[in-house]
Design an enzyme around this catalytic site. Structure first.
Site, PDB file in Angstrom:
ATOM      1  N   ASP A 108      -8.096   5.273   8.380  1.00 51.79           N
ATOM      2  CA  ASP A 108      -7.126   4.632   9.264  1.00 51.79           C
ATOM      3  C   ASP A 108      -6.186   5.681   9.851  1.00 51.79           C
ATOM      4  O   ASP A 108      -5.908   5.702  11.050  1.00 51.79           O
ATOM      5  CB  ASP A 108      -6.299   3.593   8.507  1.00 51.79           C
ATOM      6  N   ASP A 115     -15.523  -2.107   5.714  1.00 49.23           N
ATOM      7  CA  ASP A 115     -15.136  -2.228   4.309  1.00 49.23           C
ATOM      8  C   ASP A 115     -16.013  -3.207   3.543  1.00 49.23           C
ATOM      9  O   ASP A 115     -16.027  -3.200   2.315  1.00 49.23           O
ATOM     10  CB  ASP A 115     -13.696  -2.749   4.210  1.00 49.23           C
ATOM     11  N   LYS A 136     -12.939 -12.260  10.669  1.00 47.21           N
ATOM     12  CA  LYS A 136     -12.935 -10.899  10.122  1.00 47.21           C
ATOM     13  C   LYS A 136     -14.302 -10.222  10.314  1.00 47.21           C
ATOM     14  O   LYS A 136     -14.938 -10.377  11.349  1.00 47.21           O
ATOM     15  CB  LYS A 136     -12.527 -10.912   8.642  1.00 47.21           C
ATOM     16  N   GLU A 137     -14.763  -9.512   9.282  1.00 47.77           N
ATOM     17  CA  GLU A 137     -16.012  -8.754   9.433  1.00 47.77           C
ATOM     18  C   GLU A 137     -17.237  -9.661   9.521  1.00 47.77           C
ATOM     19  O   GLU A 137     -18.331  -9.191   9.777  1.00 47.77           O
ATOM     20  CB  GLU A 137     -16.177  -7.777   8.265  1.00 47.77           C
ATOM     21  N   GLN A 179      -5.888  -7.176  14.548  1.00 45.43           N
ATOM     22  CA  GLN A 179      -7.089  -6.649  13.893  1.00 45.43           C
ATOM     23  C   GLN A 179      -8.358  -7.355  14.350  1.00 45.43           C
ATOM     24  O   GLN A 179      -9.390  -6.744  14.527  1.00 45.43           O
ATOM     25  CB  GLN A 179      -6.950  -6.784  12.376  1.00 45.43           C
ATOM     26  N   ARG A 203       0.842  -1.197   0.000  1.00 48.03           N
ATOM     27  CA  ARG A 203       0.000   0.000   0.000  1.00 48.03           C
ATOM     28  C   ARG A 203       0.878   1.248   0.000  1.00 48.03           C
ATOM     29  O   ARG A 203       1.581   1.530   0.950  1.00 48.03           O
ATOM     30  CB  ARG A 203      -0.917   0.011   1.210  1.00 48.03           C
TER      31      ARG A 203
HETATM   32  O1  IFM Z   1     -12.390   0.177   8.824  1.00 47.37           O
HETATM   33  C1  IFM Z   1     -11.668  -0.830   8.220  1.00 47.37           C
HETATM   34  C2  IFM Z   1     -10.249  -0.374   8.130  1.00 47.37           C
HETATM   35  O2  IFM Z   1     -10.151   0.822   7.399  1.00 47.37           O
HETATM   36  C3  IFM Z   1      -9.389  -1.422   7.500  1.00 47.37           C
HETATM   37  N1  IFM Z   1      -9.510  -2.652   8.230  1.00 47.37           N
HETATM   38  C4  IFM Z   1     -10.865  -3.140   8.357  1.00 47.37           C
HETATM   39  C5  IFM Z   1     -11.767  -2.111   8.990  1.00 47.37           C
HETATM   40  C6  IFM Z   1     -13.204  -2.647   9.055  1.00 47.37           C
HETATM   41  O3  IFM Z   1     -13.658  -3.086   7.820  1.00 47.37           O
END
Ligand code: IFM
Length: 802
Positions: A359, A487, A630-631, A684, A352
């Site tokens: 962020d 995201d 994750k999400e 994370q 990146r």
């Molecule tokens: O908010 C995002 C972040 O910008 C990047 N990592 C995942 C988060 C949640 O989707």
């Protein structure tokens, strides 16, 4: 299982058992020269950019893990036995080989003891320098003379661009060679086609040795390792001779061998130095390390540099793990995310090439309580990444040119479309900055927009609010655009995001404060009206008796509704209903209670529940992830910070602390085999209950979790909330914290705060005595501060509802 401990005296995490579940890493260097190193000395280095300036090669996600690295081998010239100064890569049996790794602030020390020889290798990048030093001390611990060889080994990339180096082998294998000069190996790149300003050719790198003569060397990786071997048993080390072989059009390496004879008790010191500098500079750099005091001085400078930053805020509570994290490791991680954003770790491969807007704006919050002046430039940069229509650019490139940036939708723009939330993160960041620094005049500062034009900060903020208001859906809530904070959540062009609506409400409240300070009556009336409307909609349309919705799709379908078969309860709208100040007391309590009952686990609250399996809509892209990952329903760590903050704002100290402990890495030091990531850094996310690996954490170091949890601790649990006028103090602590102290450096003044909690309260109105004088409320006005201040904060009687 426990692999190490926190040593507060020197702000180090000490790994005593080297076979950690994952390589446990540390960061060295500065934006000019960055390096990441594991407890096995694995890792890589880069000049400025992890994407384009890669110096040392690292094989991500590979078997064996965590290679290559900054290896030092030791070989007994009599027996032929050999080992490494870090447990890996040779990996001697742990009943014979002892090892300790001390990760400190921007340095790492790895020690070994084997067969009567001890080593201690200090790795650091000296302050202000663009090279790294590996200082080896080697000592004969036995009673007889020993003959040993030491090999320092670095695997260069052939191309500074990580991707080219890793995959474009038909090119990159043929562009470098190495040669030896006196005490160093030089790697030359593209030398036939590039000429540097100083007359040298191509790009030059060096790996050199000070402190002993080089007895043999090798510049070719394959020659060093040997066919069908690995770093565990390189042929050159086994043989005891590097053969003096250069590389020509293969894989470059730097290996330098020194033969030493050690009398009983004798210790020698060598320094290996690595960098991207032409030969003449390398010569100068290396000569400095002939004096053993040079590296000691540089190490002290580095320690002082960090101490000066971290000593500005320290807390002594009854919970040592809380202290380790807030005083040192969470703070340090906040600096690392601030510096490196999401550029380079063992998960981020360095591709990146810029700063993600949200962020970065969030990362800034993590260091504001320590060094607001350091955050200042970054805040200005982020404002210059806001476009004249008020939105934030999703990514600010490293070569950002305000005033000339192409916008989403325009030819030449090659990143994602606008997101709904980016510019809204500026509000809490600016408010916190002004509170810490007192620099209210920042609102008048004129900053260019990314595309064209300029305005003062106040107007930038007004436009951010306007952007959200202009992008409203059928119910008048902000639309989700490409995504919001999540995201993976695409509501569709006109789908509305409740999370963003709460952010917008918070933004309006902050802007209202600024408008009042500036006596901007029109804006005050406008914002009062708009925020009242928004609050009403959120409460009329999105409240479901025990929870707020997550969003409303453009079809009108509700997301996060209590009747949905999946994903019917989302964490963020509940915590943000409180943080934004939008929920009334009753709803705030109810929403948080639902979270506790439904989402909480041993490792924190999951982001939503149940995870998507069968009923995901098209825009629910988290369905791509496994359930509880994750999400898609994991314990998303960043969101824990908001939950802790929300509970603290309610005065629920016990709950806030419960959530804090569940997600704190240090709390899991004794069961590190479950969490797997470093016990001194946030990750994370943590896998949730529907995963067979519940409790396993991922994506170390570079995560927004660092800043949200730090903010939750400082502003939430400890309750220190600086404002333009002074500092509000409103702790929300576990009721068994009877007393604790905080030392804070605030706008040039020192505050020594003692919080007394004789009645076991967990929140509520406090009584503050400042330098012997009782204050009327919980605000400590800046104007009343002396240079040194004693504050006694007394918490109220116990809450009978506890
Ligand atoms: O908010 C995002 C972040 O910008 C990047 N990592 C995942 C988060 C949640 O989707």
């Amino acid at each position: 299982m426990k692999y190490g401990y926190f040593d507060d005296t020197c702000r180090e995490y000490v790994i005593t058992k080297p076979d950690t579940p994952e390589p446990w890493a540390n960061y060295l260097g500065s934006p000019e020269y960055g390096a990441i190193i594991s407890n096995q000395a694995g890792g890589y280095s880069f000049v400025r950019s992890g994407a384009n300036g890669r110096l040392l090669r690292y094989r991500f996600n590979s078997v064996p893990a965590d290679q290559a690295g900054r290896y030092i081998y030791v070989r007994d010239r009599e027996s032929g036995d050999y080992w490494s100064g870090s447990w890996q890569p040779v990996g001697k049996p742990l009943d014979l080989y002892r090892s300790e790794c001390r990760h400190g602030l921007s340095y790492t020390v790895i020690s070994s003891s084997y067969s009567g020889i001890s080593t201690e290798t200090l790795y650091l990048v000296p302050l202000g320098k663009t090279y790294e030093v590996w200082r080896l001390k080697i000592r004969n611990e036995g009673g007889r003379k020993r003959a040993v060889s030491v090999f320092g080994c670095a695997e260069f990339t052939n191309d500074g661009n990580y991707e080219q180096d890793a995959v474009n082998l038909q090119y990159t294998q043929f562009i470098t060679r190495t040669c030896f000069h006196r005490n160093r190996i030089l790697q030359l790149h593209n030398e036939c086609c590039r000429r540097n300003a100083d007359g040298s050719n191509g790009e030059e790198r060096f790996f050199g040795l000070a402190g002993a003569p080089v007895s043999s060397w090798c510049g070719d990786r394959e020659e060093f390792v040997g066919p069908y071997r690995s770093y565990a048993n390189p042929i050159a080390v086994e043989r005891g001779d590097c053969g003096n072989v250069p590389n020509y059009g293969g894989n470059s390496a730097g290996v330098l061998q020194a033969d030493l004879d050690l009398e009983p008790g004798e210790e020698r010191q060598l320094c290996f130095v690595l960098g991207a500098h032409p030969d003449a500079e390398a010569d100068k750099i290396l000569s400095e390390y002939e004096d053993p005091r040079c590296i000691e001085t540089q190490w002290e400078e580095l320690k002082d540099f960090w101490e000066e930053k971290l000593c500005r805020f320290s807390v002594h509570t009854p919970d040592e793990n809380f202290n380790h994290m807030v005083n040192t490791w969470n703070a340090y991680q906040c600096f690392i995310t601030f510096i490196w954003s999401r550029a380079a770790s063992f998960t981020y491969c360095g591709l990146r090439n810029g700063l993600g807007f949200r962020d970065t704006v969030q990362d800034i919050q993590g260091i504001l309580h320590l060094v607001p002046e350091m955050a200042f430039e970054r805040i200005r940069l982020m404002f210059s990444g806001q476009t004249s229509c008020g939105a934030g650019l999703p990514l600010i490139g490293f070569h950002h040119e305000p005033g000339h940036v192409k916008l989403p939708g325009e030819p030449g723009y090659d990143y994602d479309p606008y997101r709904a939330d980016d510019a809204l993160w500026l509000f809490p960041t600016v408010a916190q900055y002004i509170g810490e620094s007192g620099n209210i005049r920042f609102l008048d500062e004129v900053i260019p927009f990314a595309d064209h034009g300029e305005a003062d900060v106040y107007e930038h903020l007004r436009r951010a609010v306007r952007f959200s208001l202009e992008h409203g859906g059928a119910h008048g809530l902000p639309v989700g655009l490409y995504a919001d904070w999540n995201d993976c959540l695409r509501m569709g062009e006109q789908g509305e995001s409740v999370f963003v609506a709460f952010q917008l409400y918070q933004a309006m409240r902050i802007l209202l404060d600024f408008a009042r300070i500036r006596k901007d009556g029109d804006t005050v009336s406008e914002l009062e009206e708009q925020s009242r409307k928004l609050r009403k909609t959120l409460n009329d349309v999105c409240w479901q008796g025990d929870r707020y919705l997550r969003g409303i799709r453009e079809s009108g379908e509700k997301v996060g509704s209590r009747d949905d078969p999946e994903a019917n309860l989302w964490l963020n709208p509940q915590s943000w209903s409180v943080i934004s100040g939008c929920a009334d007391e009753e709803r705030a309590r109810a929403a948080l209670e639902t979270v506790h009952q439904r989402l909480n686990t041993e490792y924190g609250a999951v982001i939503m529940d149940p995870p998507y399996r069968e009923h995901a809509f098209d825009g629910a892209r988290m369905r791509l992830f496994l359930p509880s990952v994750k999400e898609n329903g994991s314990v998303f760590s960043q969101a824990q910070g908001w939950l802790i903050l929300a509970e603290s704002l309610m005065g629920h100290g016990n709950r806030a602390y419960e959530y804090y402990r569940e997600c704190s890495p240090a709390e899991q030091n004794d069961r590190a085999e479950i969490r797997r990531l470093e016990p001194y850094v946030h990750g994370q996310f943590v896998e949730g209950p529907q995963s067979p690996h519940e409790g396993r954490a991922h994506v170390h170091w570079l995560t927004g979790t660092a800043s949200t949890v730090m903010v939750a601790c400082v502003r939430g649990i400890l309750g220190l909330r600086p404002t333009a006028e002074g500092i509000q103090i409103q702790p929300a602590v576990p009721s068994d914290w009877k007393e604790f102290t905080i030392d804070k450096f605030y706008r040039g003044k020192r505050l020594h705060i003692t919080v007394k909690n004789p009645n076991g309260a967990q929140g509520g109105p406090v009584r503050i005595v400042l330098n012997g004088e009782t204050l009327p409320d919980s605000l400590v006005p800046f104007g009343q501060l002396e240079n040194e201040n004693e504050l006694v904060v007394t918490m109220p009687g116990a809450d009978p509802a506890q």
